[in-house]
Motif scaffolding. Structure first.
Motif, PDB file in Angstrom:
ATOM      1  N   SER A 199      -6.988  -3.519  28.496  1.00 12.81           N
ATOM      2  CA  SER A 199      -6.347  -4.807  28.748  1.00 12.81           C
ATOM      3  C   SER A 199      -4.870  -4.748  28.371  1.00 12.81           C
ATOM      4  CB  SER A 199      -7.075  -5.932  28.011  1.00 12.81           C
ATOM      5  OG  SER A 199      -7.030  -5.719  26.621  1.00 12.81           O
ATOM      6  N   ARG A 200      -4.106  -5.634  28.980  1.00 18.96           N
ATOM      7  CA  ARG A 200      -2.639  -5.582  28.848  1.00 18.96           C
ATOM      8  C   ARG A 200      -2.188  -5.631  27.402  1.00 18.96           C
ATOM      9  NH1 ARG A 200      -1.351 -10.314  33.084  1.00 18.96           N
ATOM     10  NH2 ARG A 200      -2.448  -9.413  34.862  1.00 18.96           N
ATOM     11  N   ASP A 201      -2.915  -6.367  26.551  1.00 21.69           N
ATOM     12  CA  ASP A 201      -2.506  -6.472  25.150  1.00 21.69           C
ATOM     13  C   ASP A 201      -2.715  -5.147  24.419  1.00 21.69           C
ATOM     14  OD1 ASP A 201      -5.256  -7.704  25.751  1.00 21.69           O
ATOM     15  OD2 ASP A 201      -5.458  -7.248  23.634  1.00 21.69           O
ATOM     16  N   ARG A 202      -3.345  -4.179  25.065  1.00 24.08           N
ATOM     17  CA  ARG A 202      -3.504  -2.861  24.448  1.00 24.08           C
ATOM     18  C   ARG A 202      -2.625  -1.813  25.133  1.00 24.08           C
ATOM     19  NH1 ARG A 202      -9.938  -3.219  22.859  1.00 24.08           N
ATOM     20  NH2 ARG A 202      -9.611  -4.854  21.304  1.00 24.08           N
ATOM     21  N   VAL A 203      -1.607  -2.283  25.816  1.00 26.12           N
ATOM     22  CA  VAL A 203      -0.616  -1.381  26.409  1.00 26.12           C
ATOM     23  C   VAL A 203       0.686  -1.529  25.636  1.00 26.12           C
ATOM     24  CG1 VAL A 203       0.795  -0.890  28.447  1.00 26.12           C
ATOM     25  CG2 VAL A 203      -1.636  -1.475  28.713  1.00 26.12           C
ATOM     26  N   VAL A 204       1.156  -0.435  25.061  1.00 27.50           N
ATOM     27  CA  VAL A 204       2.425  -0.415  24.345  1.00 27.50           C
ATOM     28  C   VAL A 204       3.338   0.552  25.093  1.00 27.50           C
ATOM     29  CG1 VAL A 204       3.558   0.093  22.156  1.00 27.50           C
ATOM     30  CG2 VAL A 204       1.196  -0.789  22.157  1.00 27.50           C
ATOM     31  N   GLY A 205       4.442   0.040  25.605  1.00 29.03           N
ATOM     32  CA  GLY A 205       5.354   0.896  26.358  1.00 29.03           C
ATOM     33  C   GLY A 205       6.793   0.581  26.015  1.00 29.03           C
ATOM     34  N   SER A 206       7.698   1.132  26.801  1.00 30.52           N
ATOM     35  CA  SER A 206       9.100   0.754  26.637  1.00 30.52           C
ATOM     36  C   SER A 206       9.255  -0.680  27.110  1.00 30.52           C
ATOM     37  CB  SER A 206       9.997   1.693  27.446  1.00 30.52           C
ATOM     38  OG  SER A 206       9.946   3.004  26.906  1.00 30.52           O
ATOM     39  N   SER A 207       9.993  -1.464  26.337  1.00 27.19           N
ATOM     40  CA  SER A 207      10.049  -2.892  26.638  1.00 27.19           C
ATOM     41  C   SER A 207      11.482  -3.356  26.867  1.00 27.19           C
ATOM     42  CB  SER A 207       9.413  -3.694  25.508  1.00 27.19           C
ATOM     43  OG  SER A 207      10.098  -3.455  24.295  1.00 27.19           O
ATOM     44  N   ARG A 208      11.611  -4.326  27.718  1.00 28.23           N
ATOM     45  CA  ARG A 208      12.897  -4.902  28.087  1.00 28.23           C
ATOM     46  C   ARG A 208      13.274  -6.047  27.169  1.00 28.23           C
ATOM     47  NH1 ARG A 208      15.403  -3.242  33.129  1.00 28.23           N
ATOM     48  NH2 ARG A 208      13.967  -1.716  33.990  1.00 28.23           N
ATOM     49  N   SER A 209      14.553  -6.375  27.171  1.00 27.57           N
ATOM     50  CA  SER A 209      15.018  -7.626  26.563  1.00 27.57           C
ATOM     51  C   SER A 209      14.807  -8.722  27.599  1.00 27.57           C
ATOM     52  CB  SER A 209      16.509  -7.526  26.221  1.00 27.57           C
ATOM     53  OG  SER A 209      16.715  -6.577  25.215  1.00 27.57           O
ATOM     54  N   ASN A 210      13.575  -9.220  27.640  1.00 30.82           N
ATOM     55  CA  ASN A 210      13.236 -10.198  28.662  1.00 30.82           C
ATOM     56  C   ASN A 210      13.793 -11.580  28.335  1.00 30.82           C
ATOM     57  OD1 ASN A 210      11.939  -8.243  30.103  1.00 30.82           O
ATOM     58  ND2 ASN A 210       9.882  -8.788  29.419  1.00 30.82           N
ATOM     59  N   MET A 211      13.712 -12.462  29.331  1.00 29.16           N
ATOM     60  CA  MET A 211      14.275 -13.808  29.175  1.00 29.16           C
ATOM     61  C   MET A 211      13.229 -14.851  29.557  1.00 29.16           C
ATOM     62  SD  MET A 211      17.695 -12.716  31.277  1.00 29.16           S
ATOM     63  CE  MET A 211      16.617 -11.792  32.399  1.00 29.16           C
ATOM     64  N   PHE A 212      13.249 -15.958  28.831  1.00 28.41           N
ATOM     65  CA  PHE A 212      12.366 -17.088  29.122  1.00 28.41           C
ATOM     66  C   PHE A 212      13.131 -18.009  30.068  1.00 28.41           C
ATOM     67  CE2 PHE A 212       9.937 -20.854  27.033  1.00 28.41           C
ATOM     68  CZ  PHE A 212       8.915 -20.731  27.952  1.00 28.41           C
ATOM     69  N   ALA A 213      12.627 -18.179  31.270  1.00 24.31           N
ATOM     70  CA  ALA A 213      13.374 -18.947  32.272  1.00 24.31           C
ATOM     71  C   ALA A 213      13.375 -20.434  31.939  1.00 24.31           C
ATOM     72  CB  ALA A 213      12.775 -18.713  33.658  1.00 24.31           C
TER      73      ALA A 213
END
Lengths: 317, 317
Positions: A199-213
């Motif tokens: 499941s997605r909560d068990r995926v750890v990868g490189s992460s972006r500086s995302n934005m809350f629209a």
């Protein structure tokens, strides 16, 4: 009823010994398979001196080159190239501008020498500001529909069957399995559930500086990476996302070395996958030199694709 | 066998109606409890127009003031004060230096006005460079052994029983429950498993810029926070750690508003806990003004501690 179930499993899997379903059936019977099974038995058998409580049963798997192939290029890069071509109609300037030009002209010499900064530039150009949900849909479609150059297989077909069996085997022994990859977190999450049952909560990868629209419901991909999940960052992100050391870790390259060393230092089982099968997959040690040497020195388990994998891919190889 | 189990549960819980174990038994029968039960039935009943697949059943709970009390001060701050006192012998300079001096002299007027920068300074001084595992052990001991000022209860006893029942109720319906708190991630992880049954990988909090020590096996707490998990950051960190929007969210303050709005915008159930019971707990709306107003405007469920909680604390209150 149980016997009928076992018999059906035997017929379906064609992998039974003395009427019992065989575990890890795409693995060659040998030292590596035996070491895996012995370790799992030791840590999951009540009363064993090495018993590990369920809450501590964390397994981490690298992704590229560990759960699926990574040649001729990281598949994520191939998706980015695909997106550059798809979006080029809106960017006539890309025809004259590197590294876009090289992608549009399929200049493989240039692309083979592409550094991470240039790859990030391409990635930001095609996905910066995109909704995270749209990006996951994109990577899902890419993995399940697009064709791998040269082999004419879908990327999903290039998952390693023995590794899928290992994921299932560990989960069957109450391990919580995480994918810990240098790849983009959103890229992997787009298909981790259907392709790996992770499941997605068990995926750890490189992460972006995302934005809350501003609509308060949408998250947009940032232009830049906040965390590149390689080397020591894999360990720090394991701590950030999981909160305890793994007791089982699988990788295939020097980028996994810190994570493998961390796991070994906590008495965990370490498995290094060696790409040594030029006939059925690829034969290379580039980028894994230190990991392979360390594995030999420390006595970590090494899975040879040539000698330990009865079959390699999900599709018939 | 099953009947015997139910009967035993009835005797143990003293909470059965017509021989069936009653759910959420510390909740007063009323509109809020009914709304929770109706929502959970709607999203978990196959064939329901609002059915939510198991993989999407994410519930998020704020921590301070939502799962346990937060007065007279965030308990995390009280642990930091305890540590300042415990470590003061090694820091004679603290006797003359604010904000340390105020802690050592129990200058409550000064401490009541403490801003986040000063709190972070204290936290960095007592825990920067500490092993993350030692910090978790510290917070575990604090939560289960130290006594809350004024009430003479252990902090663990000040967990809200109705909320523990709600966690269990949701988990019983295949929700994956995460704690999403402004509190320090390591602080909460120190006790999340024994006190809430929430594994560390499901705790999302404010996180430090931690360091991987040279021994390759130890992680040390950084001096500074990499991410303060409040407001919009709660939403971004939900996306980072979980990868999909919650369908059930519980909070109690303006710091939860973005998370609650995000959940509501994805058709999720939103529950705001109102601290309106000055007799059994505390009566305050400070810091929750906007959240309460928004809940009224949007028709979100509000749990009144006074009217909806039959009992409040794990210990007899």
């Amino acid at each position: 009823m149980r016997l009928v179930g076992v018999l059906i499993a035997c017929v379906l899997l064609s992998a039974c010994v003395d009427g019992k379903p065989q575990v890890l059936s795409s693995w060659v019977e040998g030292a590596t398979k035996a070491a895996i099974i012995d370790f799992v038995a030791e840590v999951t058998t009540e009363g064993s001196p090495y018993f590990v409580p369920v809450v501590d049963r964390i397994a981490v798997f690298d992704h590229d080159g560990t759960l699926w192939a990574e040649r001729p290029e990281y598949f994520q890069f191939l998706m980015i190239y695909e997106q550059v071509r798809a979006q080029a109609v809106d960017h006539p300037e890309w025809r004259e501008e590197q590294p876009f030009k090289a992608v549009l002209e399929n200049d493989t010499a240039y692309l083979d020498g592409l550094d991470y900064a240039a790859a990030r530039q391409l990635s930001a150009a095609v996905s910066g500001g995109m909704k995270t949900t749209d990006y996951m849909a994109l990577s899902h479609d890419f993995a399940t529909r697009s064709l791998h150059p040269g082999s004419n297989a879908r990327y999903a077909d290039l998952r390693y069957l023995p590794m899928l069996e290992l994921l299932e085997y560990l989960e069957g022994h109450s391990f919580r399995v995480f994918i810990v990859s240098g790849g983009d977190m959103g890229f992997i999450r787009g298909f981790s559930e259907p392709l790996y049952g992770v499941s997605r909560d068990r995926v750890v990868g490189s992460s972006r500086s995302n934005m809350f629209a501003d609509d308060s419901s949408t998250i947009l991909r940032g232009e830049k990476y906040a965390s590149m999940n390689v080397g020591a960052n894999k360990v720090l992100n394991i701590d950030l996302h999981i909160g305890r050391p793994p007791v089982f870790a699988v990788g295939n390259s020097d980028g996994d070395l810190a994570m493998l060393t961390y796991t070994a230092s906590h008495d965990g089982f370490v498995l290094l996958l060696s790409h040594d099968d030029g006939e059925r997959e690829y034969d290379y040690i580039s980028g894994a030199e230190v990991a392979l040497q360390t594995a030999h020195e420390k006595g970590w388990a090494i899975a040879s694709m040539r000698d330990d994998f009865e079959r390699i891919f999900v599709r018939t190889d």
